[in-house]
Design a protein around this motif. Structure first.
Motif, PDB file in Angstrom:
ATOM      1  N   LEU A   1       0.829  -1.214   0.000  1.00 40.17           N
ATOM      2  CA  LEU A   1       0.000   0.000   0.000  1.00 40.17           C
ATOM      3  C   LEU A   1       0.858   1.256   0.000  1.00 40.17           C
ATOM      4  O   LEU A   1       0.526   2.244  -0.661  1.00 40.17           O
ATOM      5  CB  LEU A   1      -0.947  -0.017   1.199  1.00 40.17           C
ATOM      6  N   CYS A   2       1.948   1.223   0.750  1.00 38.33           N
ATOM      7  CA  CYS A   2       2.841   2.392   0.777  1.00 38.33           C
ATOM      8  C   CYS A   2       3.483   2.627  -0.592  1.00 38.33           C
ATOM      9  O   CYS A   2       3.657   3.773  -1.026  1.00 38.33           O
ATOM     10  CB  CYS A   2       3.923   2.207   1.840  1.00 38.33           C
ATOM     11  N   LYS A   3       3.839   1.530  -1.270  1.00 41.80           N
ATOM     12  CA  LYS A   3       4.422   1.665  -2.602  1.00 41.80           C
ATOM     13  C   LYS A   3       3.437   2.318  -3.567  1.00 41.80           C
ATOM     14  O   LYS A   3       3.808   3.206  -4.356  1.00 41.80           O
ATOM     15  CB  LYS A   3       4.838   0.278  -3.112  1.00 41.80           C
ATOM     16  N   LEU A   4       2.174   1.891  -3.489  1.00 37.67           N
ATOM     17  CA  LEU A   4       1.145   2.475  -4.348  1.00 37.67           C
ATOM     18  C   LEU A   4       0.909   3.945  -4.011  1.00 37.67           C
ATOM     19  O   LEU A   4       0.803   4.794  -4.907  1.00 37.67           O
ATOM     20  CB  LEU A   4      -0.158   1.681  -4.195  1.00 37.67           C
ATOM     21  N   LEU A   5       0.843   4.257  -2.720  1.00 36.48           N
ATOM     22  CA  LEU A   5       0.645   5.648  -2.305  1.00 36.48           C
ATOM     23  C   LEU A   5       1.794   6.535  -2.785  1.00 36.48           C
ATOM     24  O   LEU A   5       1.581   7.654  -3.266  1.00 36.48           O
ATOM     25  CB  LEU A   5       0.540   5.720  -0.776  1.00 36.48           C
ATOM     26  N   PHE A   6       3.020   6.034  -2.633  1.00 38.84           N
ATOM     27  CA  PHE A   6       4.191   6.847  -2.987  1.00 38.84           C
ATOM     28  C   PHE A   6       4.315   7.047  -4.498  1.00 38.84           C
ATOM     29  O   PHE A   6       4.609   8.141  -4.972  1.00 38.84           O
ATOM     30  CB  PHE A   6       5.461   6.180  -2.445  1.00 38.84           C
ATOM     31  N   SER A   7       4.054   5.993  -5.256  1.00 38.60           N
ATOM     32  CA  SER A   7       4.275   6.076  -6.703  1.00 38.60           C
ATOM     33  C   SER A   7       3.174   6.817  -7.443  1.00 38.60           C
ATOM     34  O   SER A   7       3.426   7.462  -8.467  1.00 38.60           O
ATOM     35  CB  SER A   7       4.417   4.667  -7.288  1.00 38.60           C
ATOM     36  N   SER A   8       1.949   6.742  -6.935  1.00 40.30           N
ATOM     37  CA  SER A   8       0.823   7.272  -7.711  1.00 40.30           C
ATOM     38  C   SER A   8       0.110   8.461  -7.082  1.00 40.30           C
ATOM     39  O   SER A   8      -0.699   9.108  -7.742  1.00 40.30           O
ATOM     40  CB  SER A   8      -0.203   6.151  -7.952  1.00 40.30           C
ATOM     41  N   PHE A   9       0.337   8.743  -5.811  1.00 43.61           N
ATOM     42  CA  PHE A   9      -0.420   9.804  -5.137  1.00 43.61           C
ATOM     43  C   PHE A   9       0.467  10.835  -4.443  1.00 43.61           C
ATOM     44  O   PHE A   9      -0.015  11.630  -3.645  1.00 43.61           O
ATOM     45  CB  PHE A   9      -1.368   9.189  -4.098  1.00 43.61           C
ATOM     46  N   LYS A  10       1.758  10.802  -4.733  1.00 42.06           N
ATOM     47  CA  LYS A  10       2.683  11.673  -4.016  1.00 42.06           C
ATOM     48  C   LYS A  10       2.348  13.145  -4.168  1.00 42.06           C
ATOM     49  O   LYS A  10       2.473  13.933  -3.232  1.00 42.06           O
ATOM     50  CB  LYS A  10       4.115  11.396  -4.501  1.00 42.06           C
ATOM     51  N   SER A  11       1.885  13.542  -5.351  1.00 42.77           N
ATOM     52  CA  SER A  11       1.629  14.967  -5.614  1.00 42.77           C
ATOM     53  C   SER A  11       0.182  15.372  -5.342  1.00 42.77           C
ATOM     54  O   SER A  11      -0.190  16.518  -5.569  1.00 42.77           O
ATOM     55  CB  SER A  11       1.983  15.292  -7.069  1.00 42.77           C
TER      56      SER A  11
END
Length: 571
Positions: free
Chosen positions: A156-166
């Motif tokens: 979940l953290c990988k998905l949050l970081f890669s796709s929702f960082k901005s």
């Protein structure tokens, strides 16, 4: 600081998300596609099978949410969507209309049973975070983590970081994710999220830190979390220090708890009444009333005024320790400090008098409550008092309190009636006990197994076996199945009345039923035959008992020995 907690952790790798998800969800709509959507109109079902996404977005845009979803063709459109297309609709709606995307998300889940992807859940989470709808955000993440389970944090953290960082409010979603992991007791996952937040310079809230601190309060890692709180600059709350104190007390480290309180004296997060209440409560639970008293005095020394809860926990601790006089003095001091005793205070003191069998004192407390305009005795208070009088054999006072309860509009419960019935039967007042049974039924209270068993036993002791059997039949009619206590009472009553043939018929019916064979039932029958002088039948029953692999008791052998001696003496 947090990295060292997770360095040795190994999380199971879960299947990756759909490969088309990133291209379908997280790419911004092009100018040309946006203009095409704006110009689109709803076409017949036969013509939209190749582009249901376009049709749904057009429907929302042209008709609005309520009118569109109530149309007969909306369901058909939804059923055409695959997972990637559904993600595309949610992504597009999050850009065009945030209100629509949340309603659409819940509609698909609740009405169509649709299982949203991780990406769609995070899209909706960010929309809710931006709109500060924290309760709804928590619900969405709650549902996701319940399904994902332990060890899901890396994915979940990988998905949050890669796709929702901005994305806006991304920090809120990260923080809520860590909080819910901690709330569910998935401590390693929560720590992993905190590490990833720290790498992005995102600061967790004090609520998240406190939740994690609470889960770790009985471990040494508690200090690492606390140091991280201080390093992060997160504003601490009274809850933070109370958790630390509770953790130290739970580990019986009272000196460390005192040192912690003194160390933080004069700071922004100085010792509070909550922290002292925590340590006083823990001391009392461990039976250390003297330690609790010392912390109570320390609280006053710090200039912190005790609250009603402070007094209540110490009063209770003193009563449990047997210091009733000190507890009463503390109650007087409470009133001198301008704190009015509440219902909890009165219940504690009433129960204390009950434990010490000082029912006159308990009665005085009831009278004091009756004169208090703010606090009135409730059913629990009266129950404590009635039980105390029954235990002391003062059934008359117990019945008088029952009348007071009824006249005050209270409805007695089955437990209270059972206590009164038991006391009456012990005094041989079975007729009065039956009157209470009729009162119960008149008040729409269904007697339970305990109630019937008490009365059956009482009737049999009085020799009123026929009434006991009638009550037994009523009990079975009400689908309340007797236990061995009720059976043995009836069997013993028949034997004592000399109705041995009836007793044997009843005994045989019990043995033939599915009732588990009981040595007590055999003992009653063996004793009955012995007293009648039929030692041969008593011995035959003893052999049957052994054949059924039932272990005889001392009572069994005593009855047989008595029978042999009596038989020999007769010869």
């Amino acid at each position: 600081m947090l990295n060292k907690w997770t360095r040795s952790l190994r999380f199971p790798i879960k299947p990756p998300i759909l490969t088309s998800l990133s291209s379908l969800i997280f790419s911004k709509l092009s100018v040309s596609s946006a203009s095409n959507l704006a110009a689109a109109t709803i076409t017949p079902i036969a013509q939209i099978s190749t582009d249901p996404v376009h049709a749904i977005l057009s429907g929302f845009r042209d008709l609005g949410f309520r009118q569109f979803v109530s149309g007969h063709y909306f369901k058909d459109l939804v059923l055409m969507l695959n997972q990637a297309q559904m993600d595309d609709v949610i992504q597009s709606l999050s850009v065009e209309n945030a209100d629509f995307v949340v309603d659409f998300y819940h509609l698909l889940r609740n009405e169509f049973g649709f299982q949203h992807s991780r990406g769609s859940r995070f899209v909706v989470s960010h929309v809710l975070a931006r709109k500060r709808r924290f309760k709804d955000l928590r619900l969405v993440l709650d549902q996701m983590l319940q399904e994902e389970g332990t060890g899901s944090a890396p994915l979940l953290c990988k998905l949050l970081f890669s796709s929702f960082k901005s994305w806006d409010s991304s920090s809120v979603v990260w923080d809520m994710l860590a909080f819910i992991y901690s709330r569910f007791g998935m401590v390693h996952d929560a720590l992993f999220v905190l590490v990833k937040m720290k790498e992005q310079n995102l600061r967790p809230s004090i609520q998240t830190y406190n939740s994690l601190l609470y889960n770790l309060r009985h471990t040494d890692i508690m200090w690492d979390v606390y140091n991280d709180i201080k390093d992060s600059g997160a504003p601490q709350s009274a809850r933070t220090s109370s958790i630390i104190v509770d953790g130290l007390c739970g580990q019986s480290r009272f000196q460390d708890a005192v040192f912690f309180l003194r160390q933080n004296d004069g700071k922004e997060f100085a010792p509070s009444v909550v922290s002292f209440n925590t340590i006083i409560s823990r001391s009392c639970k461990l039976g250390l009333a003297d330690v609790a008293k010392s912390f109570f005095c320390m609280m006053l020394k710090y200039g912190i005024l005790p609250d009603t809860y402070s007094y209540n926990i110490l009063i209770h601790g003193l009563i449990v320790a047997g210091s009733m006089e000190e507890a009463l003095e503390l109650t007087d001091d409470m009133e001198k400090q301008g704190l009015q005793p509440d219902m909890v205070t009165y219940k504690i003191i009433t129960k204390g008098f009950h434990l010490l069998s000082l029912m006159s004192g308990a009665r005085e407390i009831i009278q004091k409550m009756l004169t208090d305009e703010k606090v009135k005795p409730d059913l629990v208070t009266y129950t404590i008092l009635i039980c105390g009088h029954c235990q002391m054999g003062n059934i008359e006072e117990a019945l008088r309190l029952r009348r007071d309860l009824l006249s005050s509009g209270f409805q007695l419960n089955v437990i209270l009636y059972s206590v009164l019935l038991s006391s009456l039967c012990k005094r041989g007042l079975v007729d009065e006990a039956l009157q209470l049974l009729y009162e119960m039924e008149a008040n729409s209270l269904q007697p339970d197994l305990v109630t019937y068993s008490i009365l059956i036993h009482g009737l049999c002791k009085q020799g009123k076996v026929q009434q006991a059997i009638q009550l037994y039949k009523e009990m079975c009619f009400n689908r309340i199945f007797p236990n061995s206590f009720a059976h043995s009472s009836i069997l013993k009553g028949l034997c004592e009345k000399g109705m041995l043939s009836e007793a044997r018929m009843y005994f045989d019916s019990l043995i033939m039923s599915n009732l588990k064979p009981d040595v007590i039932l055999y003992n009653i029958m063996i004793d009955g035959y012995v007293k009648l002088g039929d030692i041969e039948e008593a011995v035959r029953l003893y052999k049957k008992l052994r054949d059924k692999a039932i272990t005889p008791s001392v009572v069994t052998f005593n009855s047989l020995i008595y029978g042999f001696c009596k038989n020999r003496k007769g010869c």
